[in-house]
Design an enzyme around this catalytic site. Structure first.
Site: not given
Ligand SMILES: C[S@@+](CC[C@H](N)C(=O)[O-])C[C@H]1O[C@@H](n2cnc3c(N)ncnc32)[C@H](O)[C@@H]1O
Length: 253
Positions: A35, A57, A170
């Site tokens: 990803d 994505k 998100m």
């Molecule tokens: C499609 S979701 C994936 C979440 C991922 N599977 C998880 O368990 O963290 C993507 C969202 O996760 C959050 N996110 C992921 N990594 C992040 C980070 N390092 N800092 C802040 N938000 C994060 C944000 O809200 C981002 O838009």
């Protein structure tokens, strides 16, 4: 032996990868479907010679269709490859891991899930926010800030009454609307809240304010996706914003 591993890569920092994930990447992976949220530092663990395909994505940008990703995994597995599907955070938390496991099972492909540290817990922690804290909340709710094609929007009015910390994935682009809905449903506008971007990476930034003021504070900042919103008393435990520049320098050093 062909197999597909669904691996959660953690929130960003390469040393937040689990030992199991690092071992599989370094010793077994032949094809890695990664990803956009997976950093170059994490990909540096991948065995030399393995094929790395970016199948991003990320919201707001052209995405690789989910059905295509599933077909690729099945195709490589049927060619006898060890395939790693590598995602930010945990595959089963807003990671479409459930769909992928179902597609692989339907195709008869051997699959193993390797959990990762979800951003919703690790990223608040990186700025000092415990998502649960005795005496401050009854628990934590992980929720998406944007609607899904199946379930529509989250029920913000119901969420406002849970007494749990809300960790919103998100949600940055809809923050104004989300805050207004929570407040309209009876949540105290002075409830502490925080937005944290690029948590655990060298670019980590956060803003802390009360719920009513957070959207304006975020709009006036340079915070950008990926970002999480935390709403609840525990957000008051965030380290002062003024410390973050020094912290960023230490992380980058
Ligand atoms: C499609 S979701 C994936 C979440 C991922 N599977 C998880 O368990 O963290 C993507 C969202 O996760 C959050 N996110 C992921 N990594 C992040 C980070 N390092 N800092 C802040 N938000 C994060 C944000 O809200 C981002 O838009």
């Amino acid at each position: 032996m062909s197999k597909v591993y669904l691996i959660g890569a953690g929130p960003g920092a390469a040393d937040l990868l689990t030992l199991r994930a690092a071992r599989i990447l370094a010793e077994e992976a032949e094809v890695v479907l990664a990803d956009d949220l997976v950093s170059a530092a994490v990909l540096a663990h991948v065995r030399p010679g393995a094929r790395i395909l970016r199948v991003g994505k990320r919201g707001g940008r052209p995405s690789t269709p989910q059905s295509f990703i599933c077909r690729l995994m099945v195709r490589y597995a049927r060619h006898g490859k060890v395939v790693v599907r590598l995602k930010g955070g945990d595959s089963f938390v807003f990671g479409r891991g459930g769909e992928e496991v179902a597609a692989l099972a339907a195709a008869g492909v051997d699959t193993e899930v390797v959990p990762g540290l979800t951003a919703g817990i690790a990223v608040p922690a990186a700025v000092g926010i415990p998502v649960t804290h005795r005496g401050h909340c009854h628990g934590v709710t992980l929720v998406t800030g944007h609607g899904s094609e199946h379930g529509g929007e989250p029920d913000w009015a119901a969420l406002a009454r849970t007494g749990t910390t809300l960790v919103i994935y998100m949600g940055l682009g809809r923050l104004l609307n989300i805050a207004a809905r929570l407040i309209a449903a009876g949540m105290d506008p002075t409830t502490p809240a925080a937005a944290i971007a690029a948590g655990t990476t060298a670019g980590q930034r956060h803003v802390v304010a009360c719920l009513a003021e957070l959207p304006a504070r975020v709009a006036a900042s340079d915070l950008a996706a990926p970002a999480l919103i935390v709403v609840g008393e525990v957000a008051a435990f965030a380290r002062p914003e003024s410390l973050q520049w020094a912290e960023a320098e230490m992380r980058a050093a």
